[in-house]
Design an enzyme around this catalytic site. Sequence first.
Site, PDB file in Angstrom:
ATOM      1  N   SER A   1      79.854 -98.197 -46.075  1.00  0.00           N
ATOM      2  CA  SER A   1      80.630 -98.896 -45.058  1.00  0.00           C
ATOM      3  C   SER A   1      81.773 -97.964 -44.642  1.00  0.00           C
ATOM      4  O   SER A   1      81.574 -96.752 -44.506  1.00  0.00           O
ATOM      5  CB  SER A   1      81.112-100.220 -45.652  1.00  0.00           C
ATOM      6  OG  SER A   1      81.934-100.917 -44.776  1.00  0.00           O
TER       7      SER A   1
ATOM      8  N   GLY B   1      70.446 -90.214 -43.582  1.00  0.00           N
ATOM      9  CA  GLY B   1      71.528 -89.407 -43.012  1.00  0.00           C
ATOM     10  C   GLY B   1      71.669 -88.109 -43.792  1.00  0.00           C
ATOM     11  O   GLY B   1      72.732 -87.498 -43.821  1.00  0.00           O
TER      12      GLY B   1
ATOM     13  N   TYR C   1      81.983 -99.697 -33.869  1.00  0.00           N
ATOM     14  CA  TYR C   1      81.682 -99.246 -35.232  1.00  0.00           C
ATOM     15  C   TYR C   1      82.125-100.231 -36.313  1.00  0.00           C
ATOM     16  O   TYR C   1      81.312-100.717 -37.103  1.00  0.00           O
ATOM     17  CB  TYR C   1      82.404 -97.902 -35.375  1.00  0.00           C
ATOM     18  CG  TYR C   1      82.444 -97.257 -36.725  1.00  0.00           C
ATOM     19  CD1 TYR C   1      81.338 -96.592 -37.237  1.00  0.00           C
ATOM     20  CD2 TYR C   1      83.623 -97.251 -37.470  1.00  0.00           C
ATOM     21  CE1 TYR C   1      81.411 -95.946 -38.466  1.00  0.00           C
ATOM     22  CE2 TYR C   1      83.699 -96.609 -38.692  1.00  0.00           C
ATOM     23  CZ  TYR C   1      82.589 -95.954 -39.194  1.00  0.00           C
ATOM     24  OH  TYR C   1      82.662 -95.315 -40.387  1.00  0.00           O
TER      25      TYR C   1
ATOM     26  N   LYS D   1      80.420-102.156 -39.822  1.00  0.00           N
ATOM     27  CA  LYS D   1      80.787-101.807 -41.198  1.00  0.00           C
ATOM     28  C   LYS D   1      81.266-103.061 -41.950  1.00  0.00           C
ATOM     29  O   LYS D   1      81.055-103.181 -43.154  1.00  0.00           O
ATOM     30  CB  LYS D   1      81.868-100.711 -41.199  1.00  0.00           C
ATOM     31  CG  LYS D   1      81.357 -99.365 -40.655  1.00  0.00           C
ATOM     32  CD  LYS D   1      80.208 -98.800 -41.482  1.00  0.00           C
ATOM     33  CE  LYS D   1      79.895 -97.345 -41.145  1.00  0.00           C
ATOM     34  NZ  LYS D   1      78.722 -96.847 -41.865  1.00  0.00           N
TER      35      LYS D   1
ATOM     36  N   SER E   1      83.064 -84.004 -41.418  1.00  0.00           N
ATOM     37  CA  SER E   1      81.617 -83.858 -41.335  1.00  0.00           C
ATOM     38  C   SER E   1      81.306 -83.529 -39.883  1.00  0.00           C
ATOM     39  O   SER E   1      82.199 -83.580 -39.029  1.00  0.00           O
ATOM     40  CB  SER E   1      80.939 -85.173 -41.719  1.00  0.00           C
ATOM     41  OG  SER E   1      81.273 -86.163 -40.757  1.00  0.00           O
TER      42      SER E   1
ATOM     43  N   LEU F   1      66.505 -91.387 -52.597  1.00  0.00           N
ATOM     44  CA  LEU F   1      66.236 -91.376 -51.156  1.00  0.00           C
ATOM     45  C   LEU F   1      67.582 -91.426 -50.441  1.00  0.00           C
ATOM     46  O   LEU F   1      68.366 -92.356 -50.652  1.00  0.00           O
ATOM     47  CB  LEU F   1      65.380 -92.585 -50.771  1.00  0.00           C
ATOM     48  CG  LEU F   1      64.999 -92.629 -49.293  1.00  0.00           C
ATOM     49  CD1 LEU F   1      63.582 -92.081 -49.108  1.00  0.00           C
ATOM     50  CD2 LEU F   1      65.063 -94.037 -48.727  1.00  0.00           C
TER      51      LEU F   1
HETATM   52  N1  LIG Z   1      83.202 -89.054 -41.525  1.00  0.00           N
HETATM   53  C1  LIG Z   1      84.061 -90.035 -41.756  1.00  0.00           C
HETATM   54  O1  LIG Z   1      85.274 -89.863 -41.589  1.00  0.00           O
HETATM   55  C2  LIG Z   1      83.572 -91.364 -42.263  1.00  0.00           C
HETATM   56  C3  LIG Z   1      82.217 -91.690 -42.322  1.00  0.00           C
HETATM   57  N2  LIG Z   1      81.817 -92.900 -42.838  1.00  0.00           N
HETATM   58  C4  LIG Z   1      80.407 -93.230 -42.956  1.00  0.00           C
HETATM   59  O2  LIG Z   1      79.802 -92.380 -43.923  1.00  0.00           O
HETATM   60  C5  LIG Z   1      78.444 -92.102 -43.556  1.00  0.00           C
HETATM   61  C6  LIG Z   1      78.234 -90.586 -43.448  1.00  0.00           C
HETATM   62  O3  LIG Z   1      79.103 -90.093 -42.452  1.00  0.00           O
HETATM   63  P1  LIG Z   1      79.027 -88.616 -41.864  1.00  0.00           P
HETATM   64  O4  LIG Z   1      78.614 -87.684 -42.919  1.00  0.00           O
HETATM   65  O5  LIG Z   1      80.298 -88.402 -41.138  1.00  0.00           O
HETATM   66  O6  LIG Z   1      77.827 -88.758 -40.808  1.00  0.00           O
HETATM   67  P2  LIG Z   1      77.313 -87.779 -39.671  1.00  0.00           P
HETATM   68  O7  LIG Z   1      77.624 -88.398 -38.354  1.00  0.00           O
HETATM   69  O8  LIG Z   1      77.772 -86.388 -39.881  1.00  0.00           O
HETATM   70  O9  LIG Z   1      75.718 -87.856 -39.892  1.00  0.00           O
HETATM   71  C7  LIG Z   1      75.021 -89.018 -39.594  1.00  0.00           C
HETATM   72  C8  LIG Z   1      73.604 -88.922 -40.120  1.00  0.00           C
HETATM   73  O10 LIG Z   1      72.890 -90.118 -39.824  1.00  0.00           O
HETATM   74  C9  LIG Z   1      71.602 -89.786 -39.291  1.00  0.00           C
HETATM   75  N3  LIG Z   1      71.159 -90.889 -38.433  1.00  0.00           N
HETATM   76  C10 LIG Z   1      71.817 -91.453 -37.405  1.00  0.00           C
HETATM   77  N4  LIG Z   1      71.098 -92.422 -36.843  1.00  0.00           N
HETATM   78  C11 LIG Z   1      69.948 -92.504 -37.538  1.00  0.00           C
HETATM   79  C12 LIG Z   1      68.772 -93.322 -37.420  1.00  0.00           C
HETATM   80  N5  LIG Z   1      68.644 -94.242 -36.455  1.00  0.00           N
HETATM   81  N6  LIG Z   1      67.778 -93.124 -38.303  1.00  0.00           N
HETATM   82  C13 LIG Z   1      67.877 -92.173 -39.265  1.00  0.00           C
HETATM   83  N7  LIG Z   1      68.947 -91.380 -39.411  1.00  0.00           N
HETATM   84  C14 LIG Z   1      69.971 -91.535 -38.557  1.00  0.00           C
HETATM   85  C15 LIG Z   1      71.838 -88.458 -38.575  1.00  0.00           C
HETATM   86  O11 LIG Z   1      70.703 -87.650 -38.447  1.00  0.00           O
HETATM   87  P3  LIG Z   1      69.767 -87.580 -37.111  1.00  0.00           P
HETATM   88  O12 LIG Z   1      70.653 -87.280 -35.964  1.00  0.00           O
HETATM   89  O13 LIG Z   1      68.782 -86.495 -37.417  1.00  0.00           O
HETATM   90  O14 LIG Z   1      69.111 -88.913 -37.022  1.00  0.00           O
HETATM   91  C16 LIG Z   1      72.802 -87.781 -39.538  1.00  0.00           C
HETATM   92  O15 LIG Z   1      72.094 -87.161 -40.578  1.00  0.00           O
HETATM   93  C17 LIG Z   1      78.213 -92.849 -42.242  1.00  0.00           C
HETATM   94  O16 LIG Z   1      77.650 -94.096 -42.529  1.00  0.00           O
HETATM   95  C18 LIG Z   1      79.612 -93.017 -41.684  1.00  0.00           C
HETATM   96  O17 LIG Z   1      79.722 -94.112 -40.828  1.00  0.00           O
HETATM   97  C19 LIG Z   1      82.729 -93.811 -43.277  1.00  0.00           C
HETATM   98  C20 LIG Z   1      84.069 -93.551 -43.227  1.00  0.00           C
HETATM   99  C21 LIG Z   1      84.607 -92.305 -42.741  1.00  0.00           C
HETATM  100  C1  LIG Z   2     100.837-102.936 -44.976  1.00  0.00           C
HETATM  101  C2  LIG Z   2      99.792-102.448 -44.126  1.00  0.00           C
HETATM  102  C3  LIG Z   2      99.675-100.943 -44.059  1.00  0.00           C
HETATM  103  C4  LIG Z   2      98.588-100.547 -43.119  1.00  0.00           C
HETATM  104  C5  LIG Z   2      98.367 -99.072 -43.012  1.00  0.00           C
HETATM  105  C6  LIG Z   2      97.245 -98.790 -42.042  1.00  0.00           C
HETATM  106  C7  LIG Z   2      96.536 -97.487 -42.296  1.00  0.00           C
HETATM  107  C8  LIG Z   2      95.171 -97.482 -41.671  1.00  0.00           C
HETATM  108  C9  LIG Z   2      94.285 -96.385 -42.203  1.00  0.00           C
HETATM  109  C10 LIG Z   2      92.893 -96.564 -41.683  1.00  0.00           C
HETATM  110  C11 LIG Z   2      91.998 -95.438 -42.015  1.00  0.00           C
HETATM  111  C12 LIG Z   2      90.718 -95.537 -41.231  1.00  0.00           C
HETATM  112  C13 LIG Z   2      89.748 -94.449 -41.550  1.00  0.00           C
HETATM  113  C14 LIG Z   2      88.506 -94.612 -40.727  1.00  0.00           C
HETATM  114  C15 LIG Z   2      87.392 -93.770 -41.221  1.00  0.00           C
HETATM  115  C16 LIG Z   2      86.166 -93.970 -40.412  1.00  0.00           C
HETATM  116  O1  LIG Z   2      85.381 -94.823 -40.716  1.00  0.00           O
HETATM  117  C17 LIG Z   2      85.993 -93.145 -39.205  1.00  0.00           C
HETATM  118  N1  LIG Z   2      86.239 -91.769 -39.449  1.00  0.00           N
HETATM  119  C18 LIG Z   2      84.661 -93.336 -38.577  1.00  0.00           C
HETATM  120  O2  LIG Z   2      83.657 -92.580 -39.144  1.00  0.00           O
END
Ligand SMILES: NC(=O)C1=CN([C@@H]2O[C@H](COP(=O)(O)OP(=O)(O)OC[C@H]3O[C@@H](n4cnc5c(N)ncnc54)[C@H](OP(=O)(O)O)[C@@H]3O)[C@@H](O)[C@H]2O)C=CC1
Ligand SMILES: CCCCCCCCCCCCCCCC(=O)[C@@H](N)CO
Length: 338
Positions: free
Chosen positions: A184, A14, A198, A202, A231, A11
């Site tokens: 997270s 997202g 955000y 997390k 993404s 399952l």
């Molecule tokens: N992209 C990045 O750089 C990073 C992302 N992450 C985390 O990784 C995960 C995936 O990220 P990413 O692929 O960028 O996500 P996206 O923002 O591209 O997609 C988010 C998804 O979550 C769904 N969603 C949002 N709210 C709800 C809800 N209330 N109920 C059900 N579904 C929901 C959306 O679909 P719909 O709109 O149809 O509900 C969509 O499919 C997330 O948790 C994000 O926080 C972590 C670090 C970095």
């Molecule tokens: C000695 C100390 C050194 C510190 C270096 C600091 C570097 C910080 C890097 C932070 C990266 C954050 C990515 C966020 C991804 C994310 O969650 C978002 N894209 C939201 O979706």
Amino acid sequence: MQYILEDQIALITGGSQGLGKQFAQKYYQETINSKIIIVSRSEPKLRSAVADIIMTSTQRKKEEAALQNDEQEVALLAETRTDIDPIIIDEHTLHSTIADHRLFYMPCDLSDYSAVANMFQTLTMVNMLPTQVLSCAGGSTPKLFKDLSGAELESGVRMNYLTALYLSHQVARNIPSCHLILFSSVTAFFPFIGYSQYAPLKVSLKALAGILRHELPQARVSCVFPGNFQSEGFELEEVSKPDITRSIEGPSYPISCEECCDKIVWWLEMGYDDITTDFIGWFLMSLDMGLNKHNNNSFLWFLQVIVGALTNVIIVPIYMVICSIQISMWHRRQSHEE
Ligand SMILES: NC(=O)C1=CN([C@@H]2O[C@H](COP(=O)(O)OP(=O)(O)OC[C@H]3O[C@@H](n4cnc5c(N)ncnc54)[C@H](OP(=O)(O)O)[C@@H]3O)[C@@H](O)[C@H]2O)C=CC1
Ligand SMILES: CCCCCCCCCCCCCCCC(=O)[C@@H](N)CO
């Protein structure tokens, strides 16, 4: 509990876009028996994701068969229909339909507790309780705290925390021996300017994973801390992201969704449960070991303890000074511009 892609009911929340969709694609393409259920709020997005996944993986399989000169497979794939109507799971879905297909969707707002409970009731009814649950739903609107609207603040809590919280609760009640994978972010180790809507959520997921590991001995609870990856959500993030946020997170260069998904699968298969997707993520995790982590389920954890201890004493204080100078200069420039 081993992590394998084959012979599962996965399952994926997202699953309509981004990383969740990429995971669904991987399961669909690389397994023969696994059943995949993607969940998100929007039914149209889910339906087009299903169509896309089927189309892409058939295309890829064709390319592979052609490369290997497997004429039989090429002929078989040429006859495979890719225009199948996406299949929803609800209380009317027939057992025979479920037996005949592998990819399904369920529209659900996971931040609504009763909707999540109903979803599990339906899954129980059709005998499709998952063996692996990937809680991928989430996203951020990077802005300064004061510039966020009330609705944006609320959606941060709903999207990032309530979705995973309610899902985990249903997992604990209905499938205590399941593999739960929470998503997270690296910001859980270092929450910084721009991520107020955000990062705190997390951080909460990290805490939840720790507690669930204590409370659900039969389950496997993994927590992924990705750095930036490209993404649909990330593209949107870039629009509102303050310059200062972008410059602090510079070391986390965005990788593709596919690379990110492959890395996570690889670490899960290796048996790790605290997973990062780039070096800076691993390094930032090392600064946050101690009682925060409950378990040492990460790559080279002992080295992380040492690196973390030394860096926290020697380098972090210097970095924090540099970081606050950078931030106060940015504030000064902002007020000049106004
Ligand atoms: N992209 C990045 O750089 C990073 C992302 N992450 C985390 O990784 C995960 C995936 O990220 P990413 O692929 O960028 O996500 P996206 O923002 O591209 O997609 C988010 C998804 O979550 C769904 N969603 C949002 N709210 C709800 C809800 N209330 N109920 C059900 N579904 C929901 C959306 O679909 P719909 O709109 O149809 O509900 C969509 O499919 C997330 O948790 C994000 O926080 C972590 C670090 C970095
Ligand atoms: C000695 C100390 C050194 C510190 C270096 C600091 C570097 C910080 C890097 C932070 C990266 C954050 C990515 C966020 C991804 C994310 O969650 C978002 N894209 C939201 O979706």
